[in-house]
Design a protein around this motif. Sequence first.
Motif, short mmCIF file in Angstrom:
data_model
loop_
_atom_site.label_atom_id
_atom_site.label_comp_id
_atom_site.label_asym_id
_atom_site.label_seq_id
_atom_site.Cartn_x
_atom_site.Cartn_y
_atom_site.Cartn_z
N UNK A 22 -1.17 32.87 -1.21
CA UNK A 22 -2.34 33.05 -2.49
C UNK A 22 -3.07 33.89 -2.52
N UNK A 23 -3.08 34.82 -3.41
CA UNK A 23 -4.23 35.96 -3.31
C UNK A 23 -4.90 35.83 -4.75
N UNK A 24 -6.25 35.72 -4.76
CA UNK A 24 -6.85 35.65 -6.10
C UNK A 24 -8.27 36.52 -5.72
N UNK A 25 -8.79 37.22 -6.95
CA UNK A 25 -9.86 37.93 -6.77
C UNK A 25 -10.63 37.45 -8.06
N UNK A 26 -11.91 38.05 -8.20
CA UNK A 26 -12.65 37.45 -9.18
C UNK A 26 -12.46 38.24 -10.56
N UNK A 27 -12.33 37.34 -11.69
CA UNK A 27 -12.01 37.83 -12.96
C UNK A 27 -13.04 38.23 -13.80
N UNK A 28 -14.12 38.14 -13.28
CA UNK A 28 -15.37 38.15 -14.23
C UNK A 28 -16.58 38.80 -13.57
N UNK A 29 -17.60 39.25 -14.01
CA UNK A 29 -18.88 39.69 -13.14
C UNK A 29 -19.41 38.71 -12.18
N UNK A 119 -6.05 32.11 -13.09
CA UNK A 119 -5.86 31.68 -11.71
C UNK A 119 -6.77 32.73 -10.83
N UNK A 120 -7.68 33.70 -11.59
CA UNK A 120 -8.47 34.21 -11.16
C UNK A 120 -9.91 33.60 -10.72
N UNK A 121 -10.60 34.10 -9.81
CA UNK A 121 -11.87 33.34 -9.22
C UNK A 121 -12.96 33.35 -10.53
N UNK A 184 -11.50 46.63 -0.94
CA UNK A 184 -11.55 47.53 -1.93
C UNK A 184 -10.30 47.76 -2.74
N UNK A 185 -9.28 47.68 -1.77
CA UNK A 185 -7.62 47.67 -2.49
C UNK A 185 -7.46 46.63 -3.37
N UNK A 186 -8.05 45.66 -2.96
CA UNK A 186 -7.79 44.40 -3.61
C UNK A 186 -8.21 44.26 -4.95
N UNK A 187 -9.33 45.05 -5.33
CA UNK A 187 -9.90 45.12 -6.67
C UNK A 187 -9.46 46.48 -7.54
#
Length: 214
Positions: A22-29, A119-121, A184-187
């Motif tokens: 399960x991979x997730x990054x932030x979806x908002x500032x 599903x983004x943070x 860096x790559x994840x974003x």
Amino acid sequence: MTDTLTPDEIAALFTRADGQFLFARWGRPIVPVVFGTDDATLSVVKGAVEAVVALAGHQMAETDPELGANLMLFFFRDWRELPEVPGLDRLIPDLGPLVAKLEATEANQYRIFRFDERGAIRACFVFLRMDVHLSAVPAETLALSQIVQSVLLWSDAAFQDRSALAALPGGAVVLRPEIGALIRASYDPVLPMVSQEPSHALRLAARLGQSGAH
């Protein structure tokens, strides 16, 4: 010479103890707020947030339209202080049972993520009980470690065997270059914010090679 993470090593960083990728990054500032610390530590924490967000190529904001602040860090001495924080039980409905569990296991840190409909943070709550172990860690090291662990949804076992940070010969502590490159790559905006497919690790690995070429 820096290590380059292999696809298998990347996959392991996002594969939970139950075997689920399960991979997730932030979806908002990201809008940080820090409770229970002095001004000096506050500035260290905010500096760490700014550095990691800049590394990711993500954004910060003055306020979150839904929560006001969405990255909340709490510093305290005793888990029993948490239920006394006004409104925290509304943000974390199972706060009472959680505190009892953390007290019973003598935990000194805990992190809770909240997610949006994709599903983004959308929020992260970081709780740090400043026992003798955490109190012995320099503020800069503690702050950087916590922010790195909050910028992505890492596996629950991601940094148990090896820290995300490394000590330089002079004693300064920095983010391991290969972990920085992975953040860096994840974003990369081309990549999805969320993935449950282990093949996502291959896409991240491919971008590590590109970032290393710059």
